[in-house]
Write a protein that holds these residues in place. Structure first.
Motif, PDB file in Angstrom:
ATOM      1  N   CYS A 108      32.461  30.910  52.131  1.00  0.00           N
ATOM      2  CA  CYS A 108      32.819  32.313  52.358  1.00  0.00           C
ATOM      3  C   CYS A 108      33.142  32.567  53.828  1.00  0.00           C
ATOM      4  N   GLN A 163      36.591  31.473  54.647  1.00  0.00           N
ATOM      5  CA  GLN A 163      37.572  32.435  54.136  1.00  0.00           C
ATOM      6  C   GLN A 163      37.694  33.629  55.081  1.00  0.00           C
ATOM      7  N   VAL A 211      28.706  37.044  47.343  1.00  0.00           N
ATOM      8  CA  VAL A 211      30.147  37.162  47.093  1.00  0.00           C
ATOM      9  C   VAL A 211      30.547  38.593  46.740  1.00  0.00           C
ATOM     10  N   ARG A 238      33.284  40.732  48.898  1.00  0.00           N
ATOM     11  CA  ARG A 238      34.500  41.267  48.271  1.00  0.00           C
ATOM     12  C   ARG A 238      34.555  42.786  48.361  1.00  0.00           C
ATOM     13  N   ARG A 239      33.403  43.425  48.211  1.00  0.00           N
ATOM     14  CA  ARG A 239      33.360  44.884  48.287  1.00  0.00           C
ATOM     15  C   ARG A 239      33.838  45.386  49.643  1.00  0.00           C
ATOM     16  N   ASN A 294      35.957  43.683  51.505  1.00  0.00           N
ATOM     17  CA  ASN A 294      37.244  43.041  51.783  1.00  0.00           C
ATOM     18  C   ASN A 294      37.133  41.973  52.875  1.00  0.00           C
ATOM     19  N   ILE A 307      36.406  38.703  51.916  1.00  0.00           N
ATOM     20  CA  ILE A 307      37.013  37.565  51.262  1.00  0.00           C
ATOM     21  C   ILE A 307      37.835  38.083  50.087  1.00  0.00           C
ATOM     22  N   ALA A 308      38.661  37.217  49.533  1.00  0.00           N
ATOM     23  CA  ALA A 308      39.504  37.607  48.392  1.00  0.00           C
ATOM     24  C   ALA A 308      38.679  37.697  47.110  1.00  0.00           C
TER      25      ALA A 308
END
Length: 233
Positions: A112, A115, A223, A227-228, A230, A232-233
């Motif tokens: 992560c 990324q 993760v 993601r929440r 933004n 990582i994708a």
């Protein structure tokens, strides 16, 4: 780099992720078991209550000052052994026991972090660590240390700063060095008082940008958090 809104990210919008090492990037051994083994090795106390009282004294008088860099290794070793009744341990045996607390690298988190780095997000490692454990990890676990730290742009260790989490000085030092605005910062740690310390020291940093995370217990939470926000994708 691009913002989530699709526009060009201004300098004052650049983001930084500040991450703990032990228990987050690098899994730790069972520290309760580690302390229990010291209890069995001591030659003064026979009850758990007495040992726990001695442990509290040792953390304040030896462990925490050593992590700040306030006392030398020999002073720490003498205080630690005397307070906990470990005088029967030889000096080499003491240090052999003391430095061995690390487990496996948290490869999920490392992935992560890479990324994030590819997205132009600054990465800072912030760890309560004394010079002896730091030297041991760098020398005896050089390959793993490289994997654990190479993604980071900055490394901050308590003994080099003269302050340890959750003291305000260490957080303020990091923010001065990374030159990022608190509202664009994210913080990951495995101990709640360290999260609370960041909130107290950097009040402009949103609490929703902080993640209480332990590599052994909260893998499923990392993760979605990244993601929440933004990261990582």
């Amino acid at each position: 780099s691009l913002t989530a809104r699709g526009g060009v990210m201004r300098d004052d919008e650049k983001r930084v992720v500040i991450c703990d090492m032990g228990g987050v990037v690098w899994k730790l051994i069972n520290m309760e078991k580690w302390w229990d083994e010291l209890h069995y090795a001591n030659n003064l106390w026979t009850t758990t209550q007495e040992f726990q009282m001695a442990k509290k004294v040792t953390l304040k008088s030896a462990w925490e000052p050593f992590e700040r860099g306030d006392i030398r290794a020999i002073e720490f070793q003498i205080l630690f052994q005397r307070n906990l009744g470990l005088t029967s341990l030889s000096i080499p045996d003491f240090w052999e026991k003391y430095v061995h607390i690390i487990g496996e690298i948290n490869l999920l988190l490392i992935d992560c972090l890479w990324q994030m780095r590819e997205r132009g997000i600054a990465l800072a490692l912030l760890s309560n660590l004394d010079v002896e454990r730091h030297n041991h990890i760098r020398q005896k676990h050089a390959h793993e240390y490289g994997i654990a730290t190479v993604a980071f742009h900055d490394l901050f260790f308590s003994y080099q700063i003269g302050s340890r989490k959750p003291e305000p000085k260490i957080y303020r030092h990091v923010f001065r060095e990374v030159s990022m605005l608190p509202q664009y910062a994210y913080y990951i740690d495995d101990w709640l008082p360290n999260i609370e310390g960041m909130i107290a020291a950097i009040p402009d940093m949103p609490s929703e940008n902080m993640l209480l995370y332990n590599a052994d217990r909260h893998d499923e939470e990392a993760v979605p958090f990244f993601r929440r926000h933004n990261l990582i994708a």
